[in-house]
Design a protein around this motif. Structure first.
Motif, PDB file in Angstrom:
ATOM      1  N   UNK A 311       0.833  -1.196   0.000  1.00  0.00           N
ATOM      2  CA  UNK A 311       0.000   0.000   0.000  1.00  0.00           C
ATOM      3  C   UNK A 311       0.871   1.251   0.000  1.00  0.00           C
ATOM      4  N   UNK A 312       0.301   2.350  -0.475  1.00  0.00           N
ATOM      5  CA  UNK A 312       0.995   3.629  -0.448  1.00  0.00           C
ATOM      6  C   UNK A 312       1.101   4.109   1.002  1.00  0.00           C
ATOM      7  N   UNK A 313       2.032   5.024   1.295  1.00  0.00           N
ATOM      8  CA  UNK A 313       2.202   5.458   2.685  1.00  0.00           C
ATOM      9  C   UNK A 313       0.919   5.959   3.343  1.00  0.00           C
ATOM     10  N   UNK A 314       0.102   6.727   2.594  1.00  0.00           N
ATOM     11  CA  UNK A 314      -1.126   7.262   3.180  1.00  0.00           C
ATOM     12  C   UNK A 314      -2.101   6.147   3.530  1.00  0.00           C
ATOM     13  N   UNK A 315      -2.345   5.256   2.577  1.00  0.00           N
ATOM     14  CA  UNK A 315      -3.266   4.159   2.825  1.00  0.00           C
ATOM     15  C   UNK A 315      -2.757   3.212   3.892  1.00  0.00           C
ATOM     16  N   UNK A 316      -1.451   2.965   3.872  1.00  0.00           N
ATOM     17  CA  UNK A 316      -0.849   2.060   4.856  1.00  0.00           C
ATOM     18  C   UNK A 316      -1.028   2.590   6.273  1.00  0.00           C
ATOM     19  N   UNK A 317      -0.882   3.900   6.446  1.00  0.00           N
ATOM     20  CA  UNK A 317      -1.016   4.513   7.760  1.00  0.00           C
ATOM     21  C   UNK A 317      -2.413   4.277   8.331  1.00  0.00           C
ATOM     22  N   UNK A 318      -3.439   4.499   7.512  1.00  0.00           N
ATOM     23  CA  UNK A 318      -4.817   4.289   7.967  1.00  0.00           C
ATOM     24  C   UNK A 318      -5.085   2.814   8.218  1.00  0.00           C
ATOM     25  N   UNK A 319      -4.630   1.975   7.291  1.00  0.00           N
ATOM     26  CA  UNK A 319      -4.921   0.547   7.396  1.00  0.00           C
ATOM     27  C   UNK A 319      -4.296  -0.061   8.650  1.00  0.00           C
ATOM     28  N   UNK A 320      -3.065   0.310   8.959  1.00  0.00           N
ATOM     29  CA  UNK A 320      -2.404  -0.237  10.131  1.00  0.00           C
ATOM     30  C   UNK A 320      -3.090   0.195  11.430  1.00  0.00           C
ATOM     31  N   UNK A 321      -3.644   1.395  11.435  1.00  0.00           N
ATOM     32  CA  UNK A 321      -4.292   1.898  12.644  1.00  0.00           C
ATOM     33  C   UNK A 321      -5.708   1.349  12.823  1.00  0.00           C
TER      34      UNK A 321
END
Length: 597
Positions: A311-321
């Motif tokens: 995932x892109x950094x933005x999507x990864x940040x939301x997904x991990x949280x």
């Protein structure tokens, strides 16, 4: 295989704040919640499908499997495709004599019969491979698939003037002198003039190798060994609508926009021990921006990303949280690295190369790649852990993940003195301009090397022109590229499938070169020669380890990471697992849906 095989997304500029806001707004719609333990009705849990099968019993027949993508394939033609996700996806519509086993982890990198009744009967000291075809194997129009269709499909590899782009291992092994000119220039009546392949009847195919090669059957498992029927061969246009030998066929394809596969009603489950063919339909929607793709994944509009590059950094940040249960964090099979061309002074001196290796801050390089989760473990050598003979961080000759993980300035200065550059030197890093993470890596390396007196400029070259820029040794020397940043993954899981183009002197080319270090080591060449003639697995593994050690002893490379990434799977996906057969991707071929409506 270059990073092109599992090619990175085209990360185009966009209003990032708007995208993140969109992700936050829709975060509750499609994911499995913040609980990373998973549930039957929701996502399976964090890393639940990483080298193991998640929710296999919940897969149902029917429904539409929805892929998204930020990049289309290089080609859907089985001869021309070289992207890793294309090889994975193409198993829906193409079959081979043998293929990767539909199983998680290392088992997925082993071979199993597909169109053939069994693995090869190998005779003549490893130079003859014989296969018998299964009963009931058919094309999408119901006509039987014959040994001649397989031979013709393989012969297409020789037509590089028309069908360039795909792997050429079979061409190089079966016809090392380049005597056959391909089926389009073949003057025989049936255009099946390649002497190295016999088809004594419609159900028997025999391969005659001029010289034994212990990985030959691995090459036959590549998509490029798929059958193609002569009367359906549209040559350079074949990738627009390949003729199916698998359980699905092309319904429509609009390049860069969308692709739809539907069931091939003439495919018979009894003839196919590999494919379960759960969905009724498979769709792929292509997006121009990776962030939009991630938003659609989190919304629940799509089931997974076909590119499988994280995932892109933005999507990864939301997904991990908020949606950790929907994520897996596999090791990709790629190594990201810097390489030192010996034609550019002072990198003809091993001590100058070692000065860079010791001067680099390896934690900083890992952070630039995305950190331990999204970037991977610190790389300590040049053979992926997924390849037989790979040792992972257990083999760390320069203590890159140990005592020297933050760099060793004193040791770097010792090496500078030993190479006759006690006050340091100046050089240039070459990095692709369409790979932001590689640019960040170059900047990290630049900063750490400056501390030991090595001053580097960064040249961001056109990433679409790699072959003629860093693939040209004369251009590399002219430009003074002392350090090249690149990545590589295995075409098939062996030291030959990974390292031969990088380290064997026979593969030094004037254009399209991948032996960027210009390694010309008789010991390494001899080990490769021994490897291809070694038929037992234990012997092959031992030689692979020896080759990796010799490469590292030469100080030709600075490995950054054994790459990892964060991939998304929807709540509705079942029978999900990552496989070493496709470099840590989800194995697409037997994905199913929990709810098929």
């Amino acid at each position: 295989m270059t990073t092109q095989r599992t090619s990175g997304r085209r990360k185009q500029a966009m209003a990032a704040a708007f995208v993140v806001a969109g992700l936050l707004t829709t975060a509750a719609c499609g994911g499995g919640g913040s609980d990373d333990g998973g549930s039957k009705s929701g996502a399976a849990g964090f890393d639940a499908a990483n080298n193991k099968v998640a929710q296999a019993s919940l897969a149902k027949k029917g429904g539409t499997l929805r892929f998204g993508a930020a990049q289309d394939a290089d080609s859907w033609d089985t001869t021309r495709g070289y992207y890793g996700f294309m090889w994975n996806f193409s198993r829906y519509y193409s079959r081979q004599l043998v293929t990767n086993k539909p199983a998680p982890g290392k088992e997925g990198a082993t071979l199993t019969p597909d169109l053939a009744t069994g693995l090869a009967k190998v005779t003549d000291d490893g130079k003859t491979y014989t296969y018998t075809l299964r009963d009931g194997i058919t094309w999408e129009d119901g006509k039987p698939i014959t040994s001649k269709d397989l031979k013709y499909g393989i012969e297409r590899i020789w037509a590089q003037d028309v069908l360039s782009g795909g792997p050429t291992y079979l061409k190089d092994v079966l016809d090392p002198k380049g005597e056959y000119k391909g089926p389009y220039k073949d003057t025989t009546a049936d255009h099946l003039g390649l002497k190295a392949i016999d088809t004594p009847d419609d159900k028997t195919i025999v391969f005659h190798l001029p010289k034994a090669n212990s990985d030959f059957e691995e090459m036959l498992a590549l998509t490029s060994a798929s059958p193609v029927r002569q009367d359906m061969d549209t040559k350079s246009k074949y990738g627009l609508k390949p003729f199916s030998s698998g359980p699905y066929k092309f319904q429509s394809y609009n390049p860069g926009k969308d692709l739809t596969l539907v069931r091939n009603t003439n495919w018979k489950q009894a003839s196919d021990p590999v494919r379960k063919a759960y969905p009724d339909k498979i769709t792929v929607k292509f997006f121009s921006n990776a962030n939009e793709l991630d938003q659609r994944l989190i919304n629940g509009d799509l089931d997974l990303d076909i590119n499988q590059t994280g995932m892109s950094p933005q999507g990864r940040q939301i997904a991990l949280k908020q949606h950790k249960a929907n994520l897996d964090n596999p090791t990709s099979g790629y190594i990201r690295y810097a390489v030192f061309p010996q034609s550019v002074k002072p990198f003809d001196n091993i001590h100058c190369r070692l000065a860079v290796i010791y001067g680099a801050d390896h934690v900083s390089l890992q952070t630039a790649r995305g950190g331990p989760l999204a970037g991977g473990e610190i790389g300590t050598n040049m053979l992926p852990p997924s390849v037989a003979g790979g040792e992972g961080q257990k083999y760390d000759p320069y203590q890159l993940a140990g005592a020297n993980k933050n760099g060793n300035a004193a040791k770097a200065k010792e090496e500078l003195k030993a190479c006759g550059q006690p006050n340091g030197f100046k050089t240039t890093i070459a990095v692709r301009n369409n790979k932001p993470v590689e640019v960040a890596t170059a900047q990290s390396l630049q900063a750490s090397l400056k501390k030991v007196g090595i001053n580097v400029d960064i040249d961001q070259y056109d990433g679409s022109q790699t072959t003629g820029i860093i693939g040209s040794p004369s251009n590399v020397q002219k430009k003074g590229y002392g350090i090249i940043i690149m990545g590589w993954g295995p075409d098939f899981p062996s030291v030959q499938g990974f390292g031969l183009p990088l380290w064997d002197s026979k593969y030094i080319q004037q254009s399209g070169n991948n032996n960027y270090a210009l390694i010309n080591d008789k010991t390494i060449d001899g080990l490769f020669d021994s490897y291809v003639n070694t038929l037992d697995d234990a012997g092959k593994t031992k030689i692979a380890t020896e080759i990796n050690h010799k490469v590292m002893e030469g100080g030709y490379y600075l490995p950054f990471v054994f790459e990892k990434f964060i991939n998304w799977r929807s709540d509705n996906l079942a029978n999900v697992y990552t496989t070493d057969g496709y470099s840590g991707m989800y194995d697409f071929v037997n994905l199913g849906l929990k709810n098929s409506k």
